[in-house]
Scaffold this motif. Structure first.
Motif, PDB file in Angstrom:
ATOM      1  N   ARG A  36      -6.702 -22.335  -6.596  1.00  0.00           N
ATOM      2  CA  ARG A  36      -8.079 -23.003  -6.266  1.00  0.00           C
ATOM      3  C   ARG A  36      -8.939 -22.466  -7.568  1.00  0.00           C
ATOM      4  N   VAL A  40      -9.556 -25.425  -9.885  1.00  0.00           N
ATOM      5  CA  VAL A  40     -10.685 -26.211  -9.448  1.00  0.00           C
ATOM      6  C   VAL A  40     -11.844 -25.382 -10.411  1.00  0.00           C
ATOM      7  N   ILE A  46      -8.978 -30.290 -10.878  1.00  0.00           N
ATOM      8  CA  ILE A  46      -9.216 -30.754  -9.526  1.00  0.00           C
ATOM      9  C   ILE A  46     -10.390 -30.325  -8.759  1.00  0.00           C
ATOM     10  N   GLU A  48     -12.693 -29.668  -5.368  1.00  0.00           N
ATOM     11  CA  GLU A  48     -12.550 -28.810  -4.294  1.00  0.00           C
ATOM     12  C   GLU A  48     -11.877 -29.281  -3.245  1.00  0.00           C
ATOM     13  N   GLU A  50     -10.253 -32.131  -2.884  1.00  0.00           N
ATOM     14  CA  GLU A  50      -8.919 -32.735  -3.083  1.00  0.00           C
ATOM     15  C   GLU A  50      -7.788 -31.261  -2.721  1.00  0.00           C
ATOM     16  N   MET A  51      -8.231 -29.970  -3.389  1.00  0.00           N
ATOM     17  CA  MET A  51      -7.702 -28.887  -3.351  1.00  0.00           C
ATOM     18  C   MET A  51      -7.172 -28.598  -1.897  1.00  0.00           C
ATOM     19  N   THR A  55      -3.607 -28.202  -0.037  1.00  0.00           N
ATOM     20  CA  THR A  55      -3.415 -27.030   0.592  1.00  0.00           C
ATOM     21  C   THR A  55      -2.864 -27.571   2.134  1.00  0.00           C
ATOM     22  N   ILE A  73       0.046 -29.949  -6.987  1.00  0.00           N
ATOM     23  CA  ILE A  73      -0.678 -30.030  -7.961  1.00  0.00           C
ATOM     24  C   ILE A  73      -0.337 -30.397  -9.227  1.00  0.00           C
TER      25      ILE A  73
END
Length: 191
Positions: A36, A40, A46, A48, A50-51, A55, A73
């Motif tokens: 992240r 991010v 990417i 936040e 979407e991360m 996850t 990812i």
């Protein structure tokens, strides 16, 4: 994009994922916040939210969470070639490490220095896992969603006090999240 830029992107994606995998000890819960921060915060590749979604998918998919996250990812950033590249970059460091350790197993097994290093790593792993909990809780807080808080506390309560199987908790959270998303999309469609 020109071919040189594509090659630079793929090299950066591979080297970033390889480095994260090589210097992360403690499994998926440790590598996720580092991914992240890298993808991010540092690169901005990417978002936040979407991360967090990636996850959640990585956690609920069978297999090693770090590998699942890397595949997701990589696929998100560069399709199938990106997924293949990131999975290779994620599995190579442990493969190399295990090969070296297996060749010198007896020396490592009896080494006090190696034992001391492993003990020290446990404290670091605990700190990174605590960071994941705080980060994910902050994301729920930013959303200001009653449903998010209910899912968070319900999952915690079911896991710690009721000793419910984690697989069942993940499945229930997935169903609740999917239902919530469908409800939000339908509500937006009516607005």
């Amino acid at each position: 994009m020109n071919e040189t830029k594509d090659l630079k992107f793929y090299l950066k994606l591979f080297s970033s994922t390889f480095t994260l995998s090589a210097f992360t000890f403690g499994g998926g819960y440790v590598i996720i916040p580092l991914m992240r921060k890298k993808f991010v915060e540092q690169y901005g590749w990417i978002e936040e939210e979407e991360m967090l979604d990636l996850t959640a998918i990585a956690q609920s998919s069978p297999g090693a969470m770090a590998v699942n996250a890397a595949i997701l990812i990589g696929y998100r950033l560069a399709g199938v070639p990106g997924a293949l590249l990131t999975v290779l970059a994620t599995v190579l460091p442990p493969l190399i490490t295990l090969t070296v350790i297996s060749c010198f197993y007896t020396a490592f097994r009896d080494s006090r220095a190696v034992s001391a290093v492993m003990k020290g790593m446990q404290a670091g792993v605990a700190a990174v896992i605590a960071d994941v909990v705080v980060t994910m809780t902050q994301a729920v807080a930013r959303e200001r969603s009653v449903m998010g808080w209910l899912i968070l506390f319900g999952a915690f309560f079911a896991s710690t006090l009721l000793d419910v199987n984690i697989v069942l908790i993940i499945l229930c959270c997935g169903v609740l999240g999917a239902a919530r998303t469908l409800w939000q999309h339908r509500r937006k469609g009516r607005a």
